[in-house]
Design a protein around this motif. Sequence first.
Motif, short mmCIF file in Angstrom:
data_model
loop_
_atom_site.label_atom_id
_atom_site.label_comp_id
_atom_site.label_asym_id
_atom_site.label_seq_id
_atom_site.Cartn_x
_atom_site.Cartn_y
_atom_site.Cartn_z
N THR B 699 0.86 -1.18 0.00
CA THR B 699 0.00 0.00 0.00
C THR B 699 0.89 1.23 0.00
O THR B 699 2.09 1.13 0.27
N VAL B 700 0.32 2.35 -0.33
CA VAL B 700 1.08 3.60 -0.34
C VAL B 700 0.65 4.42 0.86
O VAL B 700 -0.53 4.66 1.07
N LEU B 701 1.62 4.80 1.67
CA LEU B 701 1.31 5.60 2.85
C LEU B 701 1.16 7.07 2.48
O LEU B 701 1.46 7.47 1.36
N GLY B 702 0.74 7.86 3.44
CA GLY B 702 0.50 9.27 3.20
C GLY B 702 1.72 10.01 2.68
O GLY B 702 1.60 11.00 1.97
N ASP B 703 2.93 9.54 3.02
CA ASP B 703 4.13 10.24 2.57
C ASP B 703 4.61 9.74 1.22
O ASP B 703 5.69 10.10 0.77
N GLY B 704 3.81 8.90 0.57
CA GLY B 704 4.18 8.41 -0.74
C GLY B 704 5.03 7.15 -0.72
O GLY B 704 5.29 6.55 -1.75
#
Lengths: 154, 741
Positions: B699-704
């Motif tokens: 998955t991609v976290l909020g910070d990319g």
Amino acid sequence: MQMLEDTTKSEVEFVTFSAGEQSFSIEITQVREIRRWSPVTALPHAPHEVLGVMNLRGSVIPIYDLAARFGLGQTPENPRNVIVVAMHGGQTVGLLVEAVSEILSVSREQIQETPDIRSEMARQSITGVIPIENGMTRVIDLGAVLHPSNRSVA
Amino acid sequence: MSNPILDTFFEETEELLESLAEGLESMQGAEFDKETVNSVFRAVHSIKGGAGAFKMTELVNFAHSFETVMDAVRSETLALTPQIMHTLMRSADCLADLVDAARSGRTISEEVTSGFLTALQACLGEGEIEAVDAWDNFEFNAVTLDIEPISADASAVATVETPVLSDTDQVQIGFQIDFRPHAALFTNGHEPALLFAALGDLGQMTSRIDMTKLADWSDFNPTEPRLSWTVDLRTDESEISVQEVFEFVHGLCDLTIKPLMGPPPSPNGEVSTDSTGAPNKSVAGPLAIAAIDIFGPEAIAMPATPLTAAAPAVVVASRAKAERNDDGSDAKAPKATLRVDLDRVDRLINAVGELIINQAMIAQRLQDMTSTRDDDLVMHIEDYRLLARDIQEGVMAIRAQPVKSLFQRMSRIVREAADATGKLAELVTSGEGTEVDKTVVERLADPLTHMIRNAVDHGLESREARAAAGKPPMGTIRLSASHRSGSVIITVKDDGAGLNRPKILEIAKRKGLIAPEAELSDAEVDQLLFMAGFSTAATISNLSGRGVGLDVVRNAVQALGGRISIATTPGQGTEFTIMLPLTLAVMDGMVVTVGGQTLVVPITSIIETIRPLPSDLHRIGTDETLLSIRGRMIPVVDVARSLGFPSPGTLNAPLLLLVESENLGECALVVDSVQDQRQVVIKSLESNFGSVPGVSAATVLGDGRIALILDPDAIAGGRVTSNYPMTNILSNAGRTAYANA
């Protein structure tokens, strides 16, 4: 040489770059973009040349250390390192290289077949060599780089 | 099955079957109007019509018998007894089977259909169902070459441009249909005569043939159609039913449907105007000249008469009508829908997921730039966030489907199960409008079928037992769906005897599923039902108890990222609750740190997080550890080590995630710290790399940055094995620092 046969034009364009202080190149049609290095997420149990995965606008793409792949040791950390994003089949991957050199336009005759070298790995993953100003550049077979297990079949 | 027209037929048949089931459902209740009966009739009729076009004889024959009975019901010559209602319901099931069979190219044994046919026959008593003959009720009227009426009508329409609603002596008495087939209509095997026959079913019809376009014999091309017809249809059917007749030749002909104006029918006239529909029609009717089809405006060809002058009015009219549909005043008209390739929707969903992440990154960046704080910019970013969420919700809603179709299928399962067990059962559904991801709806069908069967077979008592318990003979299965805090809750509840816990316990012991001396709490006994190889049916019935137990149901639900639980009240029934995520594209995860790496663990598999006392940890063997919790010993798995990441190695006071694994029961995973709990977008690793042991996706976290989603089952089961030499793992682990730099 399969990838070269697809084009009917006599001129072929290559992106050349350096990895492990050697010059490599892949056909420009396979290159999607060139990106700055950004931190990757390591994958468990991955082969040593796979540094990890990176987020490319929502796609998860694996990053290969090209130098490590050719047994030239790991690419040292350097903010100037770049990632060549390339497509092979339906697969999008990133190749970590030290620097992108130039775009090379050569006629097909200029591409020489890889001489009979000892290194199995190099022979299977390098489809040819092109003489350039200061030496030569090695044409990579991306498929063989990504799927080493298939090399014996290829 | 590459014929797109055939595909369309089946898609539409699917919808028709749904409205058929829906109509029958409401006919079963006390309140239903004539329109409901009509809708059922129309559904059967349309299926028959479509099937006829594809020469599906069996389907046509069956639909015809069905239609005949429905016709009798419609004309009120046949009273709706519960018996007849049952026959109709079962016939609808059979019709669905026949459609299914036609789709897959199978055949249904004649015994089955003939049984239903006989039952349908019985409904009508002596009245024989006549053989299907499309030509029966069709008569060609005098063929006169007369263009006069068209121009007369054209002028009438032209005056309509300036709304003449005061014109009271002209009311709509039907439709005038101009029909000019293209060559493609014939090459696709359609036949105008059959279309006219279908029109004739709708009302009284006169047709005029227009032969003016006929070419000279000298350059006559037999494959090029030259004829067109003008049909005056006196009917009180809606324009939609007229359009339905031409549904299959859509785009294969020039078709103009306009209202037929005339003096109001005399009281003894055979055509009566639908009084409820009249006000609507008097407004929208005269203006709605062309077939209203928002998706195929090119199909609307205006005849080369003065009629073209009215074209702008047409657009306005169709829009006006659409608006009226929106505010719900004309609820009977079907909603406009759009069929879209699922791939396109998924691409959109992916892009929107990226938009959300991108927005989060920008917002994060802005927050970090405290020195150059710009209030306007902050506000815009907040707007951007809200817009992005709106878009995301909207796009997710495209994939969402109401569970209605799924629930409708279940009422059939109840009927079948009740018939097979000799019990009386009815299905009461609620929350059919609850929307769930399409894939979830599809993959829920099997487990739900199984649970419904179980409820009838095991849940409900026999008639005698119900009578003895003072319950009504008719057992009730309640199926409901609802949204609760980001999840979908589906419950299956029966009003049977409830779980027989001593019996469950005895069986589990006899089958060796638990130790003979085990003492289990009530909740634990209930959980035994979900164990593989558990089946309480004393005899293997036709329905359930075929060795496929509730464990299969539970696995299916877990595969969808959901959970299933059970609650029972002795004597009053059992309730199964399925809790599902709204979509498969996102899931709730706990963001943890393991060996310096950020990982996501699916919430659904986590039971609890604990920080045990050192005294609760016991070493076993050289490097295995067990955790004692509530008197039980649970294996402790060092996640970092099993993934090949550097492990802190100190297991003195680790943070443990207690997870439940499919095969090994509970197990405790060692993590460094818990960061957060959030919804994450699931990204496949396989498409660009391949499967990674111990990792289910990314998955991609909020910070990319990318975080891997852990597969707790694989980690717990020790299935994480490396194909590469140990040195590689070590060097890989060594580079983690580099990767994090």
